[in-house]
Design a protein around this motif. Sequence first.
Motif, PDB file in Angstrom:
ATOM      1  N   SER B 128       0.851  -1.187   0.000  1.00  0.00           N
ATOM      2  CA  SER B 128       0.000   0.000   0.000  1.00  0.00           C
ATOM      3  C   SER B 128       0.884   1.234   0.000  1.00  0.00           C
ATOM      4  N   SER B 129       0.251   2.392   0.028  1.00  0.00           N
ATOM      5  CA  SER B 129       1.047   3.623   0.116  1.00  0.00           C
ATOM      6  C   SER B 129       1.601   3.797   1.524  1.00  0.00           C
ATOM      7  N   GLY B 130       0.959   3.157   2.489  1.00  0.00           N
ATOM      8  CA  GLY B 130       1.397   3.284   3.876  1.00  0.00           C
ATOM      9  C   GLY B 130       1.033   4.615   4.493  1.00  0.00           C
ATOM     10  N   SER B 131       0.172   5.351   3.815  1.00  0.00           N
ATOM     11  CA  SER B 131      -0.178   6.685   4.298  1.00  0.00           C
ATOM     12  C   SER B 131      -1.677   6.783   4.501  1.00  0.00           C
ATOM     13  N   ASP B 132      -2.074   7.520   5.532  1.00  0.00           N
ATOM     14  CA  ASP B 132      -3.489   7.748   5.779  1.00  0.00           C
ATOM     15  C   ASP B 132      -4.084   8.728   4.782  1.00  0.00           C
ATOM     16  N   GLN B 133      -3.211   9.508   4.161  1.00  0.00           N
ATOM     17  CA  GLN B 133      -3.689  10.525   3.221  1.00  0.00           C
ATOM     18  C   GLN B 133      -3.834   9.986   1.805  1.00  0.00           C
ATOM     19  N   SER B 134      -3.316   8.820   1.555  1.00  0.00           N
ATOM     20  CA  SER B 134      -3.355   8.267   0.203  1.00  0.00           C
ATOM     21  C   SER B 134      -3.814   6.811   0.289  1.00  0.00           C
ATOM     22  N   HIS B 135      -5.074   6.593  -0.036  1.00  0.00           N
ATOM     23  CA  HIS B 135      -5.635   5.245   0.071  1.00  0.00           C
ATOM     24  C   HIS B 135      -5.466   4.519  -1.255  1.00  0.00           C
ATOM     25  N   LEU B 136      -4.369   3.840  -1.372  1.00  0.00           N
ATOM     26  CA  LEU B 136      -4.138   3.035  -2.572  1.00  0.00           C
ATOM     27  C   LEU B 136      -3.365   1.785  -2.217  1.00  0.00           C
ATOM     28  N   ASP B 178     -10.642   6.763  -1.073  1.00  0.00           N
ATOM     29  CA  ASP B 178      -9.718   7.891  -1.181  1.00  0.00           C
ATOM     30  C   ASP B 178     -10.522   9.155  -1.544  1.00  0.00           C
ATOM     31  N   THR B 199     -13.368   9.993   2.027  1.00  0.00           N
ATOM     32  CA  THR B 199     -13.081  11.143   2.871  1.00  0.00           C
ATOM     33  C   THR B 199     -11.641  11.034   3.385  1.00  0.00           C
ATOM     34  N   ALA B 200     -11.195  12.106   4.015  1.00  0.00           N
ATOM     35  CA  ALA B 200      -9.834  12.110   4.554  1.00  0.00           C
ATOM     36  C   ALA B 200      -9.677  11.053   5.647  1.00  0.00           C
ATOM     37  N   ALA B 201     -10.774  10.734   6.321  1.00  0.00           N
ATOM     38  CA  ALA B 201     -10.717   9.734   7.386  1.00  0.00           C
ATOM     39  C   ALA B 201     -10.818   8.307   6.859  1.00  0.00           C
TER      40      ALA B 201
END
Lengths: 175, 450
Positions: B128-136, B178, B199-201
């Motif tokens: 994954s991206s490993g980021s909460d801001q990028s859901h992929l 995302d 959403t961001a969450a």
Amino acid sequence: MSDMTIVRTSREEIEVYRFGPVISVLVPLLALLIQAFVPARWHGFAVLDLPLLVTIFFAVTRRSQMAGLMTGAIIGLVQDALTHQAIGLYGIAKTVVGYGASSLGVKIDVENPGTRLLVTAGFHLVHQTVYFVVARNILGVALEWLWARTLLAALLNGVAAVVLFAVLDRFKRST
Amino acid sequence: MENFFSRYRNASLLMLVLFAQVMGLAVQVKRTETGGTRLLRFWVVNAIAPLEKSLVSTSHGVGNVWRNYVYLRGVRHENRDLREQVERLRIEQVRLSEDAAQARRLQALLGFKEQFISQTVAAQVIGSSGSDQSHLVYIDKGSSNGIKPDMAVITPDGIVGKVLSVYHGYSQVLLINDPSSGVGAILESSRLQGILQGTAAGETMLKYVMSDEKVVAGERVLTSGGDRIFPKGLPVGAVQQTNPGSDLFLNIRVKPAADLGRLEEVLVVTRVVETTPSTAEPSGPVRAADILAERLPSVPQKAPAGSAVGAATKPTTNVTTPSNSTAPSSAAGAQPSKPGAVQSQTAGGDATTKPAVAAPKPATANTGGATPDTAATKPAAKPVTTTPPAKTSGAATADGAATKPAVVKPAATKPAGSGDVGKPKPTKSAGQPPKPATPPPPPPGEEISR
């Protein structure tokens, strides 16, 4: 004296550590790998930011502002490359954190677990703030600032830092 | 001046590095992803993804040994439960096939075109991206497997996202939760349409449903097909919570049907076919009287020219045959493909076809270790020919190994009334419902170009 964990010391009293080239490359790479691998199976893990913790660790241990900001910039840019967003968001945030952490490492002793927890939680907030400001104002990304979530993430990252730093302490060498 | 820079050397360097990155961001805002940005991403993905892939392979290997050879507790109980479930589903299938046939007839009468998934590629999620801001997430299939940007990614439970970037052996999949994602969606019972956004969450919200509409929690959400990425009728999720929004629209929180936080295997929809259903498709067992009636000479009925019914009862003939694709092939020994069928291929090489009219469910891809591509099964060269794929072993259907099924031209593919229908040979097999003596012509397809 033992309860005085955060004390202002002279520059000469603080020991500066360094790391071998293998550790310097392998540890950030491993952190990025785990950060990309685990959340795909367990999304809750994404609340932790292992690359940030590694950036802070190297910065406060080396106590060199130049090394700190460059470490932060490189790790941040690589982390950006794994997302679908513009490259530079994590780069800028981690550059600031790397510089700040190394500046703080020069001034205070960050060997104590309590100090490490507070310092990491504080820098996590700084990181999120810089990311939020840059993403919102330069890129126009519609982000929401969620206080509860951000504070909880800062606390969890602080706790994780205590454990991670204790492991990474084994690899540092005195100059 | 020189003294100033030497004195504030570190601060100057910080400013320089930050300035360079801000300038880089400004450049990226103006242009699409090309040049240096693409190159850095390419390097990083090609450095990290192989490591992730090997980690996945190792963990799957260990897991398979544990599950298949060591930990077999409760298997008997599970087997009994599954048998009961099969019985229940068989009963349900009979009812649904009746409904489906009726729906097809009505669609044909109204001249509707329906989309169905004709080809998918099974892929494993490796990172994954490993980021909460990028859901992929990253999957282990790329351009070498026929993956292209904007292809739909689904699981048997529901939709997952769409392909964002494609590399040689890997692809980035943007998840539906995302914030930059958007999916055309429709509520199953109220038929209200909206756009599903993240959403961001990391939540998914159905937007642009007017606040004076009534939406109840638990209602299923399906794809509307309006985004031209996801075929119509795929399960998206269920309404979790509904709140009146600050503007004219409702805030509808949707719980995704697919567990986006624990993705392991997904299917990439590589081909979607659009077709007009035919009313000639029989819906149930054929009676002896019907077969006899077909054999007997009869006076042909002259339908009035331009009659809506007459036009609808014939399948559409504007068939667009892509260079390497035609009508969907059916499972070996199974019935010919029906419109609305989702076809995939399991690790064992068996192709499974499931009817899916309103909400097609793709076959589960058992992709432990190796994930054979459904793309490897080449359909027949002619769209009017139903082509059951040859039954092959899992090894033979591994990546890149194209399995060409034997081309079978059943006499039944000709329209009813032709000379071949005179000698129907109904196929009988244990555990299968009686098959029609004259299977319908497969639906002529029109591939949606991506």
